[in-house]
Design a protein around this motif. Structure first.
Motif, PDB file in Angstrom:
ATOM      1  N   THR A  52       0.855  -1.182   0.000  1.00 53.16           N
ATOM      2  CA  THR A  52       0.000   0.000   0.000  1.00 53.16           C
ATOM      3  C   THR A  52       0.891   1.231   0.000  1.00 53.16           C
ATOM      4  O   THR A  52       1.843   1.312   0.784  1.00 53.16           O
ATOM      5  N   ARG A  53       0.592   2.188  -0.882  1.00 53.01           N
ATOM      6  CA  ARG A  53       1.406   3.400  -0.972  1.00 53.01           C
ATOM      7  C   ARG A  53       0.712   4.559  -0.251  1.00 53.01           C
ATOM      8  O   ARG A  53      -0.450   4.872  -0.510  1.00 53.01           O
ATOM      9  N   PHE A  54       1.465   5.191   0.657  1.00 51.01           N
ATOM     10  CA  PHE A  54       0.983   6.337   1.413  1.00 51.01           C
ATOM     11  C   PHE A  54       1.709   7.596   0.939  1.00 51.01           C
ATOM     12  O   PHE A  54       2.929   7.585   0.758  1.00 51.01           O
ATOM     13  N   VAL A  55       0.958   8.668   0.745  1.00 51.69           N
ATOM     14  CA  VAL A  55       1.509   9.949   0.313  1.00 51.69           C
ATOM     15  C   VAL A  55       1.220  10.972   1.407  1.00 51.69           C
ATOM     16  O   VAL A  55       0.066  11.169   1.787  1.00 51.69           O
ATOM     17  N   CYS A  56       2.273  11.602   1.928  1.00 51.94           N
ATOM     18  CA  CYS A  56       2.149  12.459   3.115  1.00 51.94           C
ATOM     19  C   CYS A  56       2.328  13.937   2.767  1.00 51.94           C
ATOM     20  O   CYS A  56       3.298  14.325   2.120  1.00 51.94           O
ATOM     21  N   LEU A  57       1.388  14.743   3.261  1.00 47.07           N
ATOM     22  CA  LEU A  57       1.444  16.198   3.161  1.00 47.07           C
ATOM     23  C   LEU A  57       1.187  16.788   4.540  1.00 47.07           C
ATOM     24  O   LEU A  57       0.603  16.140   5.410  1.00 47.07           O
ATOM     25  N   SER A  58       1.573  18.032   4.715  1.00 46.79           N
ATOM     26  CA  SER A  58       1.214  18.788   5.906  1.00 46.79           C
ATOM     27  C   SER A  58       1.513  20.252   5.633  1.00 46.79           C
ATOM     28  O   SER A  58       2.286  20.573   4.719  1.00 46.79           O
ATOM     29  N   ASP A  59       0.870  21.137   6.384  1.00 50.75           N
ATOM     30  CA  ASP A  59       1.204  22.563   6.321  1.00 50.75           C
ATOM     31  C   ASP A  59       1.209  23.094   4.883  1.00 50.75           C
ATOM     32  O   ASP A  59       2.168  23.717   4.437  1.00 50.75           O
ATOM     33  N   THR A  60       0.107  22.847   4.192  1.00 50.85           N
ATOM     34  CA  THR A  60      -0.033  23.378   2.838  1.00 50.85           C
ATOM     35  C   THR A  60      -0.574  24.811   2.852  1.00 50.85           C
ATOM     36  O   THR A  60      -0.430  25.528   1.861  1.00 50.85           O
ATOM     37  N   HIS A  61      -1.231  25.231   3.918  1.00 52.47           N
ATOM     38  CA  HIS A  61      -1.615  26.625   4.154  1.00 52.47           C
ATOM     39  C   HIS A  61      -2.313  27.279   2.957  1.00 52.47           C
ATOM     40  O   HIS A  61      -1.953  28.387   2.542  1.00 52.47           O
ATOM     41  N   SER A  81      -1.384  16.095   7.642  1.00 60.49           N
ATOM     42  CA  SER A  81      -1.253  16.291   9.084  1.00 60.49           C
ATOM     43  C   SER A  81      -1.495  17.714   9.560  1.00 60.49           C
ATOM     44  O   SER A  81      -0.861  18.192  10.493  1.00 60.49           O
ATOM     45  N   GLY A  82      -2.429  18.410   8.935  1.00 56.95           N
ATOM     46  CA  GLY A  82      -2.903  19.677   9.471  1.00 56.95           C
ATOM     47  C   GLY A  82      -2.272  20.918   8.879  1.00 56.95           C
ATOM     48  O   GLY A  82      -1.325  20.868   8.110  1.00 56.95           O
ATOM     49  N   ASP A  83      -2.840  22.088   9.287  1.00 62.06           N
ATOM     50  CA  ASP A  83      -2.492  23.384   8.718  1.00 62.06           C
ATOM     51  C   ASP A  83      -2.711  23.381   7.208  1.00 62.06           C
ATOM     52  O   ASP A  83      -1.848  23.802   6.424  1.00 62.06           O
ATOM     53  N   PHE A  84      -3.901  22.913   6.824  1.00 63.15           N
ATOM     54  CA  PHE A  84      -4.264  22.965   5.408  1.00 63.15           C
ATOM     55  C   PHE A  84      -4.806  24.343   5.030  1.00 63.15           C
ATOM     56  O   PHE A  84      -5.040  24.628   3.858  1.00 63.15           O
ATOM     57  N   GLY A 124      -4.640  21.391  12.336  1.00 63.94           N
ATOM     58  CA  GLY A 124      -3.429  21.893  12.971  1.00 63.94           C
ATOM     59  C   GLY A 124      -3.718  23.183  13.700  1.00 63.94           C
ATOM     60  O   GLY A 124      -4.888  23.609  13.805  1.00 63.94           O
ATOM     61  N   ASN A 125      -2.693  23.845  14.158  1.00 59.01           N
ATOM     62  CA  ASN A 125      -2.918  25.056  14.949  1.00 59.01           C
ATOM     63  C   ASN A 125      -3.466  26.216  14.129  1.00 59.01           C
ATOM     64  O   ASN A 125      -3.998  27.182  14.697  1.00 59.01           O
ATOM     65  N   HIS A 126      -3.393  26.149  12.806  1.00 57.89           N
ATOM     66  CA  HIS A 126      -3.962  27.214  11.971  1.00 57.89           C
ATOM     67  C   HIS A 126      -5.451  27.012  11.686  1.00 57.89           C
ATOM     68  O   HIS A 126      -6.095  27.943  11.207  1.00 57.89           O
ATOM     69  N   GLU A 127      -5.987  25.845  11.991  1.00 59.58           N
ATOM     70  CA  GLU A 127      -7.426  25.613  11.779  1.00 59.58           C
ATOM     71  C   GLU A 127      -8.204  26.145  12.991  1.00 59.58           C
ATOM     72  O   GLU A 127      -8.762  25.394  13.798  1.00 59.58           O
ATOM     73  N   LEU A 128      -8.249  27.454  13.114  1.00 59.54           N
ATOM     74  CA  LEU A 128      -8.826  28.099  14.297  1.00 59.54           C
ATOM     75  C   LEU A 128     -10.267  27.692  14.522  1.00 59.54           C
ATOM     76  O   LEU A 128     -10.702  27.484  15.662  1.00 59.54           O
ATOM     77  N   PHE A 157       2.215  27.013  21.425  1.00 62.26           N
ATOM     78  CA  PHE A 157       3.081  27.537  20.369  1.00 62.26           C
ATOM     79  C   PHE A 157       2.383  28.746  19.756  1.00 62.26           C
ATOM     80  O   PHE A 157       1.462  28.608  18.950  1.00 62.26           O
ATOM     81  N   CYS A 158       2.755  29.929  20.198  1.00 64.63           N
ATOM     82  CA  CYS A 158       2.212  31.181  19.652  1.00 64.63           C
ATOM     83  C   CYS A 158       0.707  31.340  19.877  1.00 64.63           C
ATOM     84  O   CYS A 158       0.075  32.172  19.236  1.00 64.63           O
ATOM     85  N   ASP A 159       0.122  30.529  20.750  1.00 65.71           N
ATOM     86  CA  ASP A 159      -1.252  30.710  21.208  1.00 65.71           C
ATOM     87  C   ASP A 159      -2.282  30.637  20.072  1.00 65.71           C
ATOM     88  O   ASP A 159      -3.218  31.430  20.001  1.00 65.71           O
ATOM     89  N   TRP A 160      -2.094  29.655  19.165  1.00 64.24           N
ATOM     90  CA  TRP A 160      -3.088  29.432  18.129  1.00 64.24           C
ATOM     91  C   TRP A 160      -4.027  28.306  18.579  1.00 64.24           C
ATOM     92  O   TRP A 160      -4.251  28.127  19.770  1.00 64.24           O
ATOM     93  N   ALA A 161      -4.578  27.554  17.647  1.00 64.95           N
ATOM     94  CA  ALA A 161      -5.541  26.496  17.982  1.00 64.95           C
ATOM     95  C   ALA A 161      -4.836  25.220  18.440  1.00 64.95           C
ATOM     96  O   ALA A 161      -3.661  25.004  18.157  1.00 64.95           O
ATOM     97  N   PHE A 162      -5.586  24.386  19.160  1.00 64.08           N
ATOM     98  CA  PHE A 162      -5.132  23.057  19.593  1.00 64.08           C
ATOM     99  C   PHE A 162      -3.800  23.119  20.339  1.00 64.08           C
ATOM    100  O   PHE A 162      -2.951  22.247  20.179  1.00 64.08           O
TER     101      PHE A 162
END
Length: 286
Positions: A55-64, A81-84, A113-117, A173-178
């Protein structure tokens, strides 16, 4: 590729770590790193054919919200893994959902992630005044915009026989979400993770793996690494959050993947990370 079982006794290593060091990640890692081996590893090239039965897994995170020109390799399961988004606004979530809908992967698994307020109901009133001018928002309605993925928030799913758990939390971390204070609050979140997880997804890194900031500080969670090494023991741990920590490492037991797509300058130049795992019993996602 997968990590081989380590002959190192992580239980013995953690026995010598005092509870006070949980609050001091830099000093904690100085003590821990002397007693375990960490080495860099590499993912699978997108041009490498997948072995039969894998099985092939493709990983992204912090695409903002910078997915317009993102070149995502094909695979069976996409892990994000968040911050989309930049701030979790409904239009940003809708755009990300449309991006997911265009991808060919059979399963797409996403955490916040922490940007998903808007996804963190408990902190949104405070963060909305800081970052969104006090605008109100129906968090449940915003979350419901994610129709093209399996969204996990302190919960597990099973796809293609692999059990995957997702959690958005990280040390303050900088008082954002989660955000949660180091110590019991985070320990309680990590205690929720079952033992039988194949792939762990968190937004924040553990201490010592993909967590070194440009400033020289370490943002990783000491308690998260403790749980991973002594109890959970996943094959892979996928995260992001610290853009400059992009890459893969292993402790001989787990492969750690910082899949941050955006660089320290918030440019989406760090390519998705790919790995393959031998196939398991095929099951539908829950």
């Amino acid at each position: 590729m997968g990590a081989k079982k380590s002959k190192c006794s992580f239980d013995r290593i953690w026995k010598d770590v005092s509870p006070q060091l949980v609050q001091d990640p830099y000093t904690s890692w100085e003590q821990l790193s002397a007693k375990q081996k960490v080495r860099k590893v590499h993912g699978v090239s997108r041009n490498t054919a997948k072995a039969e039965g894998h099985t092939r897994f493709v990983c992204l995170s912090d695409t903002h919200s910078k997915t317009d020109r993102l070149d995502v390799p094909e695979g069976d399961v996409l892990l994000h893994s968040g911050d989309f988004s930049r701030m979790g606004r409904p239009d940003e979530v809708q755009k990300f959902n449309e991006f997911l809908g265009r991808l060919p992967h059979r399963y797409k698994i996403v955490i916040a992630g922490n940007h998903e307020l808007t996804f963190d109901v408990a902190s949104f009133e405070k963060t909305s005044f800081r970052f969104l001018g006090g605008k109100t928002c129906d968090s449940e309605a915003v979350r419901a915009l994610l129709t093209n993925c399996i969204y996990l928030q302190d919960e597990a799913t099973e796809v293609l026989g692999f059990k995957i758990y997702g959690s958005p939390w990280q040390p303050e971390f900088c008082d954002w979400a989660f955000n949660l204070p180091r110590g019991k609050a985070l320990q309680d979140k990590w205690a929720m993770i079952p033992n039988d997880i194949d792939i762990l997804m968190t937004h924040g890194p553990p201490i010592g793996h993909g967590d070194l900031c440009f400033s020289g500080d370490r943002a990783g969670c000491v308690d998260l690494l403790r749980e991973i090494q002594t109890r959970i023991k996943p094959k892979y741990h996928v995260f992001g959050h610290i853009h400059e920590g992009y890459g893969m490492t292993t402790d001989g037991q787990t492969v750690f993947v910082n899949a941050s797509t955006c660089s320290y300058q918030y440019t989406p130049t760090q390519p998705p990370i790919v790995f393959d795992l031998p196939g398991k019993r095929q099951q539908k996602a829950k």
